[in-house]
Design a protein around this motif. Structure first.
Motif, mmCIF file in Angstrom:
data_model
loop_
_atom_site.group_PDB
_atom_site.id
_atom_site.type_symbol
_atom_site.label_atom_id
_atom_site.label_comp_id
_atom_site.label_asym_id
_atom_site.label_seq_id
_atom_site.Cartn_x
_atom_site.Cartn_y
_atom_site.Cartn_z
ATOM 1 N N LEU A 294 0.578 -0.921 0.154
ATOM 2 C CA LEU A 294 -0.188 0.026 -0.063
ATOM 3 C C LEU A 294 0.823 0.860 -0.179
ATOM 4 O O LEU A 294 1.814 1.490 1.099
ATOM 5 N N ARG A 295 0.804 2.853 -0.465
ATOM 6 C CA ARG A 295 1.288 3.912 -1.167
ATOM 7 C C ARG A 295 0.768 4.537 -0.981
ATOM 8 O O ARG A 295 -0.136 4.259 -1.978
ATOM 9 N N ASP A 296 0.695 5.663 0.060
ATOM 10 C CA ASP A 296 0.726 7.412 -0.506
ATOM 11 C C ASP A 296 -1.436 7.009 -0.409
ATOM 12 O O ASP A 296 -2.039 7.188 -1.381
ATOM 13 N N LEU A 297 -1.655 6.022 0.993
ATOM 14 C CA LEU A 297 -3.208 6.761 0.761
ATOM 15 C C LEU A 297 -3.719 8.027 1.605
ATOM 16 O O LEU A 297 -3.136 7.879 2.611
ATOM 17 N N THR A 298 -4.278 8.577 1.408
ATOM 18 C CA THR A 298 -5.037 9.469 1.845
ATOM 19 C C THR A 298 -6.076 9.565 1.155
ATOM 20 O O THR A 298 -6.864 9.516 0.294
ATOM 21 N N PHE A 299 -7.236 9.402 2.877
ATOM 22 C CA PHE A 299 -8.624 9.399 2.673
ATOM 23 C C PHE A 299 -8.995 10.658 3.951
ATOM 24 O O PHE A 299 -7.781 9.626 5.304
ATOM 25 N N LEU B 142 -8.964 -0.166 -4.343
ATOM 26 C CA LEU B 142 -7.818 -0.237 -4.420
ATOM 27 C C LEU B 142 -7.292 -0.897 -5.379
ATOM 28 O O LEU B 142 -7.994 -1.575 -6.141
ATOM 29 N N HIS B 143 -5.994 -0.438 -5.866
ATOM 30 C CA HIS B 143 -6.040 -0.833 -7.402
ATOM 31 C C HIS B 143 -4.055 -0.114 -7.485
ATOM 32 O O HIS B 143 -4.484 0.703 -7.410
ATOM 33 N N GLY B 144 -3.346 -1.643 -7.425
ATOM 34 C CA GLY B 144 -1.520 -1.357 -7.648
ATOM 35 C C GLY B 144 -1.091 -0.495 -6.799
ATOM 36 O O GLY B 144 -0.207 -0.085 -6.790
ATOM 37 N N GLY B 145 -1.854 -0.809 -5.343
ATOM 38 C CA GLY B 145 -1.464 -0.031 -3.860
ATOM 39 C C GLY B 145 -2.050 0.685 -3.664
ATOM 40 O O GLY B 145 -1.631 1.214 -2.805
ATOM 41 N N ARG B 146 -2.548 1.300 -4.418
ATOM 42 C CA ARG B 146 -3.179 3.004 -4.458
ATOM 43 C C ARG B 146 -4.677 3.161 -4.216
ATOM 44 O O ARG B 146 -5.451 2.100 -4.752
ATOM 45 N N LEU B 147 -4.718 3.793 -4.072
ATOM 46 C CA LEU B 147 -6.417 3.753 -2.949
ATOM 47 C C LEU B 147 -7.412 5.467 -4.172
ATOM 48 O O LEU B 147 -6.497 6.518 -4.359
ATOM 49 N N HIS B 148 -8.558 5.180 -4.629
ATOM 50 C CA HIS B 148 -8.824 5.775 -5.521
ATOM 51 C C HIS B 148 -10.963 6.364 -5.067
ATOM 52 O O HIS B 148 -11.061 4.792 -4.613
ATOM 53 N N LEU B 149 -10.871 7.146 -5.111
ATOM 54 C CA LEU B 149 -11.948 7.213 -4.129
ATOM 55 C C LEU B 149 -13.555 7.598 -5.112
ATOM 56 O O LEU B 149 -13.101 8.756 -5.787
ATOM 57 N N TYR B 150 -14.626 6.695 -4.803
ATOM 58 C CA TYR B 150 -15.893 7.563 -6.204
ATOM 59 C C TYR B 150 -16.998 8.075 -4.620
ATOM 60 O O TYR B 150 -17.580 6.504 -4.668
#
Length: 219
Positions: A18-23, A210-218
């Motif tokens: 997991l990397r650079d998770l900001t939420f 989560l995809h490729g260790g990064r988080l996307h918010l929808y």
């Protein structure tokens, strides 16, 4: 309620999973956590439950910087979090009733104050006839429902669930999701990890992908 700032996680000397998770997770919010197998959903839930510490970055839960807390401080925060693990983690020497009521016993409540509440919840999740059974004789779906009942019985401030509908049929899965919605309406923030797109489409909730260790918010 929850704040992640540039959080990264690696196991041993390997690459970050997991990397650079900001939420943020706001009070009384409801969100699904999804992504392909191996994306890190379970690892993120463990960070939220404070059973893992991040390799880097800041995690704040209930206004507390978790990096400054000792074991007692982490345990105190965990008592405000309910969690449903994929492996259930029921205690084999305790009946279904005893497993579900365990969080209330740990809180110091007298059984007379919660017996009816536990029985009602067990009946609601379809385990009224299995409340005196031990976990080894329960089916996978029954263990799943017992684990969910145990996680919600104390009305936690934050509920985390890892594939909570994976061992039940679609109609019961939807019913369990409605149970989580009711808990959410009473003030609990919910994070449900799932890969069931069809189930998620039935509910209006934020998605953390989560995809490729990064988080996307929808939203």
């Amino acid at each position: 309620m929850v704040r992640f700032e540039n959080v990264g996680l690696r196991y041993g000397m390997g690459q970050e999973v997991l990397r650079d998770l900001t939420f943020r997770i706001e009070p009384q919010s409801f969100q699904f956590l999804t992504g392909p197998s191996g994306a890190g959903k379970t690892s993120l839930l463990k960070l939220l439950f404070l059973s893992l510490r991040p390799t880097r970055g800041l995690i704040s839960i209930f206004g507390r910087d978790t990096s400054t807390l000792d074991g007692d401080g982490l345990s105190a925060l965990r008592r405000r979090i309910g969690i449903v693990f994929q492996d259930f983690r029921l205690l084999d020497h305790m009946t279904t009733y005893e497993n579900v009521s365990l969080p209330l016993r740990i809180m110091g409540r007298d059984e007379n104050t919660y017996r009816a509440e536990v029985v009602e919840l067990l009946q609601w999740v379809g385990l009224g006839h299995r409340m005196w059974a031990l976990p080894p004789v329960l089916s996978g779906g029954e263990k799943q429902r017992a684990a969910i009942a145990r996680a919600v019985i104390a009305r936690p401030h934050l509920l985390l669930a890892d594939e909570p509908t994976g061992n039940v049929d679609p109609s019961l899965g939807k019913r369990l999701l409605h149970l989580f919605q009711e808990l959410n309406r009473s003030g609990t923030s919910i994070v449900i990890a799932t890969h069931d797109i069809a189930l998620m489409d039935q509910f209006d909730a934020r998605r953390l992908v989560l995809h490729g260790g990064r988080l996307h918010l929808y939203d």
